[in-house]
Design a protein around this motif. Structure first.
Motif, PDB file in Angstrom:
ATOM      1  N   GLU A 297     -24.305  72.683  -8.224  1.00 37.48           N
ATOM      2  CA  GLU A 297     -24.593  74.068  -7.817  1.00 37.48           C
ATOM      3  C   GLU A 297     -25.921  74.552  -8.397  1.00 37.48           C
ATOM      4  O   GLU A 297     -26.615  75.380  -7.775  1.00 37.48           O
ATOM      5  CB  GLU A 297     -23.459  75.004  -8.234  1.00 37.48           C
ATOM      6  N   ASP A 298     -26.307  74.040  -9.556  1.00 41.05           N
ATOM      7  CA  ASP A 298     -27.603  74.407 -10.141  1.00 41.05           C
ATOM      8  C   ASP A 298     -28.747  73.807  -9.337  1.00 41.05           C
ATOM      9  O   ASP A 298     -29.804  74.426  -9.173  1.00 41.05           O
ATOM     10  CB  ASP A 298     -27.685  73.940 -11.594  1.00 41.05           C
ATOM     11  N   GLN A 302     -31.700  75.910  -7.285  1.00 43.04           N
ATOM     12  CA  GLN A 302     -33.128  75.666  -7.475  1.00 43.04           C
ATOM     13  C   GLN A 302     -33.788  75.255  -6.164  1.00 43.04           C
ATOM     14  O   GLN A 302     -34.906  75.680  -5.861  1.00 43.04           O
ATOM     15  CB  GLN A 302     -33.340  74.585  -8.543  1.00 43.04           C
ATOM     16  N   TRP A 323     -33.475  76.586 -17.229  1.00 40.05           N
ATOM     17  CA  TRP A 323     -32.197  75.866 -17.172  1.00 40.05           C
ATOM     18  C   TRP A 323     -31.842  75.335 -18.556  1.00 40.05           C
ATOM     19  O   TRP A 323     -30.690  75.440 -18.990  1.00 40.05           O
ATOM     20  CB  TRP A 323     -32.288  74.720 -16.167  1.00 40.05           C
ATOM     21  N   LYS A 326     -30.619  78.104 -20.777  1.00 43.67           N
ATOM     22  CA  LYS A 326     -29.285  78.542 -20.373  1.00 43.67           C
ATOM     23  C   LYS A 326     -28.216  77.562 -20.839  1.00 43.67           C
ATOM     24  O   LYS A 326     -27.085  77.953 -21.157  1.00 43.67           O
ATOM     25  CB  LYS A 326     -29.234  78.698 -18.846  1.00 43.67           C
ATOM     26  N   HIS A 327     -28.573  76.285 -20.896  1.00 44.73           N
ATOM     27  CA  HIS A 327     -27.613  75.234 -21.274  1.00 44.73           C
ATOM     28  C   HIS A 327     -27.938  74.664 -22.647  1.00 44.73           C
ATOM     29  O   HIS A 327     -27.673  73.482 -22.912  1.00 44.73           O
ATOM     30  CB  HIS A 327     -27.639  74.119 -20.219  1.00 44.73           C
TER      31      HIS A 327
END
Length: 343
Positions: A297-298, A302, A323, A326-327
């Motif tokens: 989904e990421d 993008q 990203w 975020k992770h």
């Protein structure tokens, strides 16, 4: 009070601290090593390439900007050791390339396991109005004519450019399904061809195209709403993929009439492909490749940004950096595992 003694002790402590800091800085497993990576000509994989590049840099590696290549030159280069890796191996689609690289290059880990779908789609309106459900329906001249814009009697289908792994499978299936006289695969630049297809769709015209996931196409043309997947009556794959024909019925495919959906293509794993000598010399990189992955989904999100114009190198750099932030906890865990593997 002996100030000289205190001063000497302070200097000693400071020196020790500096030495420890320097040792720590030099303890990264990739320190002093340069990595040569590649990325494919299809830009839906470039985001993943930037993430892998940046995480390798956290291990101390100097990672050169990715070399953009089609499949055949990449697999030749990684086998020869001219390149170290890419994060864009599609299997079983790329299995034919790997057969020639035994003992030279290997697959490692999963960028995305089992989530890479492939197949043919048409716009939902035309499918429902003309009861088009399978790729074999395009054997009918009256169906082909609906997707023929130049009057030659053949349906125009956005296909894969020369050199892509999917090109060989599409060519095989066009013959196997008896479509040589009624379907014309368009093999121009994929992004440009799909942009033209989307423009036609927005004008209310029929469209017919091959795609894969993750890809921005299914973000712009949503299966089940805008387009539908075509099924096959019988799976037909090239000889090097024959053993996968019983794996081409995929459950839970949105925008397909049946469940499981008879796509005619097996779901692919996206994997790192790396030179064996590089993996042997770099256990930290090997471990990193084994443990890291990127949610589909990421990648979809993008890819949609790229289609909207945020596709410059600086955009991808920023998207990858965001990203990673975020992770962060997950990325830090990967780095720790990789560092431990090098000790």
């Amino acid at each position: 009070m002996n100030y000289k003694l205190l001063l000497g002790a302070g200097v000693a402590v400071a020196t020790m601290a500096m030495s420890m800091g320097l040792a720590a800085a030099q303890s990264l497993p990739g320190e002093g090593k340069t990595v040569k990576m590649a990325q494919p000509t299809w830009d839906t994989e470039w985001f993943q390439a930037q993430i892998y590049r940046k995480v390798l840099e956290k291990l101390g590696y100097t990672v050169e900007a990715p070399t953009t290549l089609d499949n055949p030159p990449f697999y030749q280069a990684v086998g020869q050791g001219d390149l170290d890796f890419w994060a864009s191996g599609w299997f079983p689609l790329h299995s034919t390339y790997m057969k020639e690289l035994e003992g030279k290059a290997s697959t490692v880990g999963y960028v995305a396991k089992g989530g890479a779908l492939q197949g043919y789609l048409i716009d939902k309106k035309t499918a429902e109005a003309n009861n088009i459900k399978t790729i074999e329906d395009f054997q009918k001249p009256e169906v082909a004519k609906l997707f023929d814009s130049n009057g030659d009697g053949k349906a125009e289908m956005v296909a894969c450019p020369p050199g892509w792994g999917c090109e060989l499978t599409i060519n095989h299936q066009m013959k196997a399904y008896g479509l040589a006289d009624t379907v014309e695969p368009l093999q121009a630049a994929y992004a440009a061809s799909m942009a033209d297809a989307i423009s036609k769709y927005e004008q209310g015209k029929p469209i017919f195209f091959y795609t894969w996931t993750p890809n921005w196409t299914v973000g712009m043309l949503k299966p089940g709403e805008d387009v539908v997947w075509l099924q096959v009556n019988k799976a037909e794959l090239p000889d090097d993929q024959k053993e996968m024909e019983d794996q081409t019925s995929i459950p839970g495919v949105k925008g397909c009439a049946d469940d499981p959906c008879k796509l005619g293509w097996p779901a692919n794993d996206i994997q790192v492909v790396a030179n064996d000598k590089f993996l042997e010399d770099n256990p930290a990189a090997r471990k990193l490749f084994e443990v890291m992955s990127i949610p589909l989904e990421d990648i979809f999100a993008q890819n949609a940004l790229m289609y909207q114009g945020k596709d410059k190198p600086a955009d991808l750099e920023q998207q990858a950096a965001e990203w990673l932030e975020k992770h962060k906890a997950e990325v830090d865990g990967w780095v720790k595992e990789a560092e431990a593997a090098a000790k």
